[in-house]
Design a protein around this motif. Structure first.
Motif, PDB file in Angstrom:
ATOM      1  N   SER A 190      47.246 -17.229  82.128  1.00 27.34           N
ATOM      2  CA  SER A 190      47.719 -18.105  83.196  1.00 27.34           C
ATOM      3  C   SER A 190      48.446 -19.343  82.724  1.00 27.34           C
ATOM      4  O   SER A 190      48.938 -20.115  83.537  1.00 27.34           O
ATOM      5  CB  SER A 190      46.542 -18.535  84.066  1.00 27.34           C
ATOM      6  OG  SER A 190      45.613 -19.269  83.287  1.00 27.34           O
ATOM      7  N   PRO A 202      48.543 -17.801  73.817  1.00 23.68           N
ATOM      8  CA  PRO A 202      47.571 -17.801  74.917  1.00 23.68           C
ATOM      9  C   PRO A 202      47.106 -16.395  75.323  1.00 23.68           C
ATOM     10  O   PRO A 202      45.911 -16.168  75.511  1.00 23.68           O
ATOM     11  CB  PRO A 202      48.335 -18.471  76.066  1.00 23.68           C
ATOM     12  CG  PRO A 202      49.350 -19.319  75.398  1.00 23.68           C
ATOM     13  CD  PRO A 202      49.740 -18.575  74.152  1.00 23.68           C
ATOM     14  N   ASP A 243      44.055 -15.758  77.679  1.00 26.84           N
ATOM     15  CA  ASP A 243      44.527 -16.659  78.722  1.00 26.84           C
ATOM     16  C   ASP A 243      45.876 -16.162  79.218  1.00 26.84           C
ATOM     17  O   ASP A 243      46.876 -16.259  78.520  1.00 26.84           O
ATOM     18  CB  ASP A 243      44.659 -18.090  78.193  1.00 26.84           C
ATOM     19  CG  ASP A 243      44.900 -19.092  79.303  1.00 26.84           C
ATOM     20  OD1 ASP A 243      45.371 -18.692  80.393  1.00 26.84           O
ATOM     21  OD2 ASP A 243      44.621 -20.277  79.083  1.00 26.84           O
TER      22      ASP A 243
END
Length: 133
Positions: free
Chosen positions: A132, A125, A130
């Motif tokens: 989060s 991720p 990303d």
């Protein structure tokens, strides 16, 4: 149990915080050890070859040489038959924070020793921006 060598594993601060508050962590000594002894980095600074939560990896069993595609996830998202492996499982805990090329070691519930090389990281991720998940 496999002792960690300093610098052998990296864990994002976010993964560490979330896992530290996850119920059942202390029921799995291997994961508790990872949380207690792993070097922490900011999500934006984790190298792209490190297994983080929701990373998708290809591992190769050292005995059978069979390859498996696994996604490391939280217990609620685990679907072992589809390759979604809980971080609270022995194999999941063994993968967390290791780099491509490293060997993950764990014991099955009946005590058998297992080992697999992390062959590739198909998705991480943080590497895709990303921070989060």
């Amino acid at each position: 149990m496999h002792a960690n060598i300093a610098g052998e594993r990296l864990l994002t601060e976010l993964d560490h915080a979330r896992l530290s508050h996850l119920g059942g962590v202390h029921a799995l000594p291997e994961l508790a050890e990872v949380l207690d002894s792993t070097d922490l980095v900011a999500s934006r600074e984790v190298p792209s070859d490190v297994v983080t939560m929701y990373s998708q990896v290809v591992i190769e069993d050292l005995d059978s040489h069979k390859r498996h595609k696994l996604t490391l996830c939280y217990p609620d998202d685990a679907e072992p038959h589809q390759g979604f492996i809980s971080v609270l499982s022995p194999v999941g805990a063994s993968l967390l924070g290791l780099r491509v090329g490293a060997t993950a070691r764990w014991r099955t519930p009946n005590g058998d020793a297992c080992a697999a090389e992390i062959v590739s990281l198909l998705f991480q991720p943080e590497a895709s921006g990303d921070y989060s998940l």
